[in-house]
Enzyme design. Structure first.
Site, mmCIF file in Angstrom:
data_model
loop_
_atom_site.group_PDB
_atom_site.id
_atom_site.type_symbol
_atom_site.label_atom_id
_atom_site.label_comp_id
_atom_site.label_asym_id
_atom_site.label_seq_id
_atom_site.Cartn_x
_atom_site.Cartn_y
_atom_site.Cartn_z
ATOM 1 N N CYS A 9 0.769 -1.032 0.105
ATOM 2 C CA CYS A 9 -0.215 -0.071 0.024
ATOM 3 C C CYS A 9 0.779 1.167 -0.314
ATOM 4 O O CYS A 9 2.013 1.039 -0.587
ATOM 5 C CB CYS A 9 -0.870 0.046 1.258
ATOM 6 S SG CYS A 9 -0.257 -0.123 2.784
ATOM 7 N N ASN A 12 2.345 1.473 4.374
ATOM 8 C CA ASN A 12 2.777 0.113 4.905
ATOM 9 C C ASN A 12 2.376 0.253 6.473
ATOM 10 O O ASN A 12 3.302 -0.596 7.252
ATOM 11 C CB ASN A 12 4.346 -0.223 4.781
ATOM 12 C CG ASN A 12 4.691 -1.632 4.914
ATOM 13 O OD1 ASN A 12 5.570 -2.112 5.173
ATOM 14 N ND2 ASN A 12 3.751 -2.769 4.632
ATOM 15 N N CYS A 14 -1.314 0.715 7.461
ATOM 16 C CA CYS A 14 -2.577 0.484 7.556
ATOM 17 C C CYS A 14 -3.147 -0.853 6.526
ATOM 18 O O CYS A 14 -3.236 -1.893 7.363
ATOM 19 C CB CYS A 14 -3.566 1.686 6.860
ATOM 20 S SG CYS A 14 -3.196 3.008 8.079
ATOM 21 N N ARG A 15 -3.425 -0.756 5.520
ATOM 22 C CA ARG A 15 -3.852 -1.811 4.636
ATOM 23 C C ARG A 15 -2.821 -3.061 4.368
ATOM 24 O O ARG A 15 -3.527 -4.384 4.655
ATOM 25 C CB ARG A 15 -4.189 -1.187 3.315
ATOM 26 C CG ARG A 15 -5.467 -0.151 3.379
ATOM 27 C CD ARG A 15 -5.589 0.616 2.116
ATOM 28 N NE ARG A 15 -4.536 1.462 2.077
ATOM 29 C CZ ARG A 15 -4.294 2.248 0.707
ATOM 30 N NH1 ARG A 15 -4.974 1.936 -0.115
ATOM 31 N NH2 ARG A 15 -3.213 2.973 0.906
ATOM 32 N N SER A 16 -1.567 -2.737 3.877
ATOM 33 C CA SER A 16 -0.819 -3.934 3.643
ATOM 34 C C SER A 16 -0.374 -4.686 4.850
ATOM 35 O O SER A 16 -0.270 -6.011 4.789
ATOM 36 C CB SER A 16 0.239 -3.494 2.567
ATOM 37 O OG SER A 16 1.106 -2.683 3.207
ATOM 38 N N ASP A 123 -8.118 3.739 1.211
ATOM 39 C CA ASP A 123 -7.199 4.132 2.141
ATOM 40 C C ASP A 123 -7.914 4.539 3.519
ATOM 41 O O ASP A 123 -8.711 5.460 3.364
ATOM 42 C CB ASP A 123 -6.302 5.288 1.598
ATOM 43 C CG ASP A 123 -5.265 5.938 2.711
ATOM 44 O OD1 ASP A 123 -5.246 5.383 3.629
ATOM 45 O OD2 ASP A 123 -4.300 6.636 2.025
HETATM 46 P P1 4NP Z 1 -1.642 2.649 3.961
HETATM 47 O O1 4NP Z 1 -2.378 4.217 4.866
HETATM 48 O O2 4NP Z 1 -1.184 3.115 2.607
HETATM 49 O O3 4NP Z 1 -2.834 1.723 3.848
HETATM 50 O O4 4NP Z 1 -0.561 2.469 4.893
HETATM 51 C C1 4NP Z 1 -1.636 5.142 4.597
HETATM 52 C C2 4NP Z 1 -0.688 5.486 5.723
HETATM 53 C C3 4NP Z 1 -0.209 6.685 5.784
HETATM 54 C C4 4NP Z 1 -0.362 7.633 4.939
HETATM 55 C C5 4NP Z 1 -1.366 7.561 3.889
HETATM 56 C C6 4NP Z 1 -1.960 6.277 3.590
HETATM 57 N N1 4NP Z 1 0.376 8.896 4.916
HETATM 58 O O5 4NP Z 1 0.043 9.734 4.087
HETATM 59 O O6 4NP Z 1 1.371 9.179 5.657
#
Ligand code: 4NP
Length: 156
Positions: A9, A12, A14-16, A123
């Site tokens: 994602c 790294n 939240c989703r992955s 997201d």
């Molecule tokens: P992820 O979520 O891609 O599912 O880990 C996010 C984590 C951090 C950010 C955006 C999405 N960020 O902008 O810091």
């Protein structure tokens, strides 16, 4: 033969990492721990070294999953180390495309590809705990047919 899967994602956190945890549970239930290896990474460098977001860990915990992954950024080398690289959304997918080359080991897909639709894992970073729970439910639904694909395609 071992099948290696990398979930990707943006951050790294939240989703992955949640996809990694959910898929590991499905693999354990199917007693395929020795046949399928799982990891996760982010396209960005924003959160390198961090544990998953506390909301991700709380959601996972509520479903009996302990997340200990520390965020790392995806590397070109991953396309030689993994068989499947699965992107959470189309933006992640497009950012991964630039790493691809002709003789890669990995094939690149969206996590939800085996649901038979062109769907994304949204997201949840700027959302609420409810969005994290929805993410968990989406991943659970998406990863069952992916595991079935691995079993059928690789004869495991
Ligand atoms: P992820 O979520 O891609 O599912 O880990 C996010 C984590 C951090 C950010 C955006 C999405 N960020 O902008 O810091």
């Amino acid at each position: 033969m071992e099948v290696k899967v990398l979930f990707v994602c943006l951050g790294n956190i939240c989703r992955s990492p949640l996809a990694e945890g959910v898929f590991l549970e499905l693999i354990k239930d199917a007693e395929l721990e020795k046949k399928i290896k799982v990891d996760s990474a982010g396209t960005s460098a924003y959160h390198i070294g961090e544990l998953a977001d506390y909301r991700t860990r709380q959601t996972a915990q509520q479903h009996g999953i302990q997340l200990t992954h520390q965020a790392r950024q995806v590397q070109k080398e991953d396309f030689q180390l993994f068989d499947y690289i699965l992107a959470a959304d189309k933006s992640n997918y497009n950012n991964l495309k630039v790493f691809q080359s002709e003789n890669d080991r990995a094939s690149l897909h969206l996590i939800r590809e085996w649901e038979g639709k062109n769907l994304e894992v949204p997201d949840p970073y700027y959302g609420t705990l409810k969005d994290f729970e929805e993410g968990y439910q989406i991943l659970k639904k998406a990863l069952k047919p992916f595991l079935e694909h691995l079993r059928a395609y690789h004869g495991i």
